[in-house]
Design a protein around this motif. Structure first.
Motif, PDB file in Angstrom:
ATOM      1  N   ALA A  26      -1.708   3.679  12.335  1.00 35.21           N
ATOM      2  CA  ALA A  26      -1.922   3.979  10.918  1.00 35.21           C
ATOM      3  C   ALA A  26      -0.689   3.525  10.146  1.00 35.21           C
ATOM      4  O   ALA A  26       0.438   3.726  10.594  1.00 35.21           O
ATOM      5  CB  ALA A  26      -2.155   5.470  10.704  1.00 35.21           C
ATOM      6  N   LEU A  27      -0.929   2.908   9.007  1.00 36.52           N
ATOM      7  CA  LEU A  27       0.137   2.464   8.118  1.00 36.52           C
ATOM      8  C   LEU A  27      -0.045   3.169   6.791  1.00 36.52           C
ATOM      9  O   LEU A  27      -1.142   3.182   6.237  1.00 36.52           O
ATOM     10  CB  LEU A  27       0.067   0.949   7.908  1.00 36.52           C
ATOM     11  CG  LEU A  27       0.232   0.132   9.171  1.00 36.52           C
ATOM     12  CD1 LEU A  27      -0.558  -1.154   9.086  1.00 36.52           C
ATOM     13  CD2 LEU A  27       1.695  -0.147   9.388  1.00 36.52           C
ATOM     14  N   PHE A  28       1.034   3.757   6.275  1.00 34.45           N
ATOM     15  CA  PHE A  28       0.986   4.474   5.012  1.00 34.45           C
ATOM     16  C   PHE A  28       1.933   3.814   4.017  1.00 34.45           C
ATOM     17  O   PHE A  28       3.085   3.547   4.344  1.00 34.45           O
ATOM     18  CB  PHE A  28       1.406   5.937   5.200  1.00 34.45           C
ATOM     19  CG  PHE A  28       0.534   6.676   6.163  1.00 34.45           C
ATOM     20  CD1 PHE A  28      -0.654   7.226   5.738  1.00 34.45           C
ATOM     21  CD2 PHE A  28       0.894   6.800   7.492  1.00 34.45           C
ATOM     22  CE1 PHE A  28      -1.466   7.912   6.629  1.00 34.45           C
ATOM     23  CE2 PHE A  28       0.096   7.474   8.382  1.00 34.45           C
ATOM     24  CZ  PHE A  28      -1.093   8.033   7.946  1.00 34.45           C
ATOM     25  N   THR A  29       1.445   3.562   2.819  1.00 28.86           N
ATOM     26  CA  THR A  29       2.279   2.987   1.778  1.00 28.86           C
ATOM     27  C   THR A  29       1.845   3.528   0.425  1.00 28.86           C
ATOM     28  O   THR A  29       0.867   4.264   0.330  1.00 28.86           O
ATOM     29  CB  THR A  29       2.215   1.445   1.804  1.00 28.86           C
ATOM     30  OG1 THR A  29       3.205   0.926   0.923  1.00 28.86           O
ATOM     31  CG2 THR A  29       0.847   0.931   1.407  1.00 28.86           C
ATOM     32  N   ARG A  30       2.596   3.154  -0.602  1.00 26.57           N
ATOM     33  CA  ARG A  30       2.256   3.531  -1.979  1.00 26.57           C
ATOM     34  C   ARG A  30       2.114   2.252  -2.798  1.00 26.57           C
ATOM     35  O   ARG A  30       2.760   1.239  -2.487  1.00 26.57           O
ATOM     36  CB  ARG A  30       3.359   4.391  -2.581  1.00 26.57           C
ATOM     37  CG  ARG A  30       3.528   5.704  -1.879  1.00 26.57           C
ATOM     38  CD  ARG A  30       4.538   6.600  -2.560  1.00 26.57           C
ATOM     39  NE  ARG A  30       5.570   5.867  -3.281  1.00 26.57           N
ATOM     40  CZ  ARG A  30       6.840   6.217  -3.316  1.00 26.57           C
ATOM     41  NH1 ARG A  30       7.237   7.277  -2.662  1.00 26.57           N
ATOM     42  NH2 ARG A  30       7.714   5.518  -3.997  1.00 26.57           N
TER      43      ARG A  30
END
Length: 72
Positions: free
Chosen positions: A48-52
């Protein structure tokens, strides 16, 4: 709630078929997306990759394939 349950059932189904999920979450509110994304990634043993939106070049990687977490 039902949509979340059905999504997790689908993740379990694809996991049984040997399909690895890689999930990208782009949100201004991590708290909403992160728990469900992490749960799907744990079930599937994927990534999983999380960014804004304002920091697309930076992300948090949760990797159950390699059993790692790191900020990139």
């Amino acid at each position: 709630m039902r949509a979340a349950q059905e999504t997790l059932k689908e993740v379990e189904r694809i996991t049984r078929k040997g399909i690895t999920n890689q999930h990208l979450s782009c949100s201004t509110t991590r708290r909403v997306c992160a728990p469900s994304s992490i749960k799907m990634t744990q079930i599937n043993r994927g990534r999983a990759l999380f960014t804004r939106p304002d920091h697309l070049g930076e992300y948090m990687l949760v990797d159950y394939l390699s059993k790692k977490r790191k900020r990139v």
